[in-house]
Design an enzyme around this catalytic site. Structure first.
Site, PDB file in Angstrom:
ATOM      1  N   GLU A   1       0.849 -16.980  -2.895  1.00 52.36           N
ATOM      2  CA  GLU A   1      -0.339 -16.526  -2.152  1.00 52.36           C
ATOM      3  C   GLU A   1      -1.471 -16.450  -3.171  1.00 52.36           C
ATOM      4  OE1 GLU A   1      -0.682 -15.942   1.012  1.00 52.36           O
ATOM      5  OE2 GLU A   1       1.398 -15.978   1.701  1.00 52.36           O
TER       6      GLU A   1
ATOM      7  N   CYS B   1      -9.144 -11.488  -1.200  1.00 58.29           N
ATOM      8  CA  CYS B   1      -8.898 -12.935  -1.291  1.00 58.29           C
ATOM      9  C   CYS B   1      -9.448 -13.663  -0.066  1.00 58.29           C
ATOM     10  CB  CYS B   1      -7.409 -13.203  -1.452  1.00 58.29           C
ATOM     11  SG  CYS B   1      -6.444 -12.498  -0.111  1.00 58.29           S
TER      12      CYS B   1
END
Ligand code: NAD
Length: 470
Positions: free
Chosen positions: A220, A254
């Protein structure tokens, strides 16, 4: 914290605990979800009973207000636990299939099996959420885990280790705190699965280490999420969503809208509305009033200060070096080829860039790394479809930011440079298990045509009966 000198001794202990984790998983009844639901309940209790200590740690690490820390860290985890407890039995139930074919009369069962001992490496920006979110899926699917939290959120890392030790046996969950040296030593152990959240640079190292031992891995990673606002959909609500999504967690998300591309015709209006919104959210003196969080470490702070010099500060731009805080800032007229144009910002600066032609803008964005998400605010169906088709990203979100990632109903993950693999909700259950095919052949005799020697006409027969063979 584990010191560099103590690492090797610890490795022996980690190895023993990892073995216990593998044994626990191997010996458990994979079809029975009772124990897993109990473990999820213990995790829920751990979060609820220690809420104030956790919120304090998040404030000390990142200056998060209790409200922001609760919604973006604790609440998301509690929702995920509830989701898992509700769906687990149905998901775990084996799926059956029967085949009645010439060559194989059989029945097949598909079972979800846990991997074993899983290493979760997490970053500092949502230090609680990103350490525990994968763990919820991993435990629900029947695994045990080691967690290596980020050294740049030390208070959260410390309390996480303390609580996990108090609430869980190490053969279920174990926290190892430390820096990159510790992470490197951990990577040398024979994990059954590695789940990494963090930068592209470290993700590449983790991917390489996993490949050497054929360990399945999820990465990720980060990225520059574009946010397009066209001339058909500029409202107060739209600006409010974008400003909130950008400056949440001081821009260190993010999935924050990294840069906003605004149609030329509404550009001045967008800027004015964004200024008003920032004032409303954070007041006139966000640094003094501490209405915005801070950068996690010096390097991050310096990077953001450097980005401020790469354009014109339209609004904000003041910094407080002592507390590593930066005002919510709108940056315009970005200098050509500046790093802020292609590096992930990960801080409270919103570059606002005008565009006139959508296809030209899309062509420019296509040359950049694939992001976690593409955002567009528009009412024009053709524009929406165009951007959705032409740009690759882990997710596509229309008329909203951030929220696609907080519901357990939606899977989450990147593509290309922003990573691979999915988690959250059902996607976590699938990710943290492998599907085992259990095949039972039902015919007591053999169909001789299946075996050699073959006759001259057999190939023709096989062609003719192909659909009925197996
Ligand atoms: P980072 O890659 O520097 O660190 C992440 C973790 O990796 C930390 O626990 C760190 O100790 C560990 N680590 C460091 N060196 C290592 C090594 N050599 N081997 C193994 N592990 C090592 O990332 P960061 O600065 O903590 O986080 C910021 C980045 O994470 C940003 O790029 C952001 O976009 C990304 N991110 C992605 C997601 C997502 O869900 N996709 C979520 C949050 C953050």
């Amino acid at each position: 914290m584990t010191t560099k000198a103590g690492v090797s001794d610890n490795k022996i202990n980690w190895s023993i605990i990892q073995q216990h984790q593998k044994t626990r998983v191997a010996n458990s009844n994979h079809l029975n979800t009772t124990e897993r639901k109990q473990l999820l309940e213990v995790l829920r209790l751990m979060l609820m009973e220690n809420e104030s200590e956790l919120l304090t740690a998040l404030y000390k690490d990142l200056g998060k207000t209790p409200e922001e820390a609760y919604t973006s860290e604790l609440a998301v985890l509690l929702q995920e636990i509830d989701f898992m407890k509700r769906r687990l039995n149905n998901w775990q139930r084996p799926k059956h299939k029967r085949h009645i074919k010439l060559g194989s009369m059989s029945k097949t069962t598909f079972e979800h099996r846990p991997y074993g001992s899983i290493l979760v490496i997490s970053p500092w920006n949502y230090p609680l959420q990103l350490a525990l979110m994968p763990v919820i899926g991993a435990l629900a699917a029947g695994n045990s885990c080691f967690i290596k939290p980020s050294e740049f959120a030390p208070e959260t890392a410390k309390i996480l280790a303390k609580l996990i030790r108090a609430y869980f046996s190490p053969d279920v969950l174990m926290v190892v705190n430390g820096d990159d040296t510790v992470a490197t030593e951990l990577l040398e152990l024979p994990w059954d699965f590695i789940f990494f959240t963090g930068s592209k640079k470290v993700g590449t190292i983790v991917h390489g280490a996993a490949a050497k031992k054929q360990i399945p891995v999820v990465l990720e990673l980060g990225g520059k999420n574009p946010c397009i606002v066209d001339e058909t959909n500029l409202t107060e609500a739209v600006v409010q969503r974008i400003v909130w999504g950008k400056f949440l967690n001081a821009g260190q998300s993010c999935i924050a809208p990294d840069t906003v591309y605004v149609h030329q015709t509404i550009y001045p209006q967008f800027l004015q509305m964004a200024v008003e919104q920032i004032k409303q959210f954070y007041g006139l003196h966000p640094l003094e009033e501490e209405t915005i969080g801070r950068m996690a470490h010096e390097k991050q702070f310096e990077k953001i200060v450097d980005f401020l010099k790469q354009g014109t500060i339209y609004y904000g731009g003041k910094v407080d070096a002592t507390h590593k805080r930066v005002e919510p800032t709108l940056l315009t007229d970005i200098t050509a080829r500046s790093p802020i144009l292609y590096e992930e910002i990960f801080g409270p600066i919103l570059p606002v860039i005008p565009y006139t032609n959508l296809s030209k803008l899309v062509n420019e964005l296509k040359r950049m790394d694939d992001p976690l998400v593409t955002y567009i605010f528009s009412k024009n169906k053709r524009s929406i479809a165009y951007v959705k088709t032409k740009l690759r990203s882990g997710a596509f979100s229309l008329n909203q930011v951030i929220l696609h990632a907080v519901s357990s109903d939606n899977s989450f993950g990147g593509i290309g440079a922003s990573g691979f693999g999915r988690y959250h909700g059902s996607a976590s259950l699938d990710t943290f298990s492998y599907e085992r095919t259990v095949y039972t052949y039902l015919l007591p005799f053999n169909i001789q045509k299946q075996y050699p020697p073959y006759q001259s006409n057999d190939l023709n027969l096989l062609r003719k009966w192909r659909r009925w063979l197996f």
